[in-house]
Motif scaffolding. Structure first.
Motif, PDB file in Angstrom:
ATOM      1  N   ASP A   1       3.379   3.498   5.267  1.00 51.23           N
ATOM      2  CA  ASP A   1       3.344   5.055   5.048  1.00 51.23           C
ATOM      3  C   ASP A   1       4.567   5.468   4.684  1.00 51.23           C
ATOM      4  O   ASP A   1       5.541   4.916   5.043  1.00 51.23           O
TER       5      ASP A   1
ATOM      6  N   GLU B   1      -6.915   0.622   1.275  1.00 53.75           N
ATOM      7  CA  GLU B   1      -6.093   1.551   0.608  1.00 53.75           C
ATOM      8  C   GLU B   1      -6.940   2.869   0.701  1.00 53.75           C
ATOM      9  O   GLU B   1      -8.312   2.980   0.391  1.00 53.75           O
ATOM     10  N   CYS B   2      -6.419   4.021   1.420  1.00 50.23           N
ATOM     11  CA  CYS B   2      -6.892   5.215   1.848  1.00 50.23           C
ATOM     12  C   CYS B   2      -6.707   6.593   1.148  1.00 50.23           C
ATOM     13  O   CYS B   2      -7.307   7.472   1.461  1.00 50.23           O
ATOM     14  N   THR B   3      -5.961   6.339  -0.065  1.00 53.90           N
ATOM     15  CA  THR B   3      -5.690   7.466  -0.475  1.00 53.90           C
ATOM     16  C   THR B   3      -6.385   7.767  -2.277  1.00 53.90           C
ATOM     17  O   THR B   3      -6.597   8.918  -2.519  1.00 53.90           O
TER      18      THR B   3
ATOM     19  N   VAL C   1      -5.427   6.530  -4.762  1.00 51.70           N
ATOM     20  CA  VAL C   1      -4.273   6.691  -5.916  1.00 51.70           C
ATOM     21  C   VAL C   1      -4.260   5.440  -6.635  1.00 51.70           C
ATOM     22  O   VAL C   1      -4.288   4.213  -5.747  1.00 51.70           O
TER      23      VAL C   1
ATOM     24  N   LEU D   1      -1.494   2.647  -5.882  1.00 52.64           N
ATOM     25  CA  LEU D   1      -1.444   2.166  -4.436  1.00 52.64           C
ATOM     26  C   LEU D   1      -2.751   1.141  -4.206  1.00 52.64           C
ATOM     27  O   LEU D   1      -2.639   0.251  -3.412  1.00 52.64           O
TER      28      LEU D   1
END
Length: 73
Positions: free
Chosen positions: A11, A56-58, A60, A63
């Motif tokens: 992060d 990957e948790c966004t 995007v 990313l």
């Protein structure tokens, strides 16, 4: 609990480290503190091999690519 030896969190916010450690993270990378890509930093922690699993948790796109690049090929 299930045998993972390294759980790496990434992060740009150092304040998330403590919360992540409470959930079992063993290594934390603040990707804004390095000129290297997050996937290269992860590979450095994994003896240049990459990780078995990456999440990957966004949502995007770039990313997601970094997440895939951090895994074993």
């Amino acid at each position: 609990m299930l045998g993972a030896t390294k759980i790496i969190g990434i992060d740009i916010n150092d304040m998330k480290r403590e919360k992540c450690e409470a959930f079992g993270m063993s290594h934390f990378i603040n990707s804004s503190n390095s000129d290297k890509s997050p996937s290269k930093l992860v590979k450095e922690l994994s003896d240049r091999l990459g990780v078995d699993f990456s999440f990957e948790c966004t949502g995007v796109g770039p990313l997601l690519t970094e997440s895939l690049d951090a895994t074993k090929v």
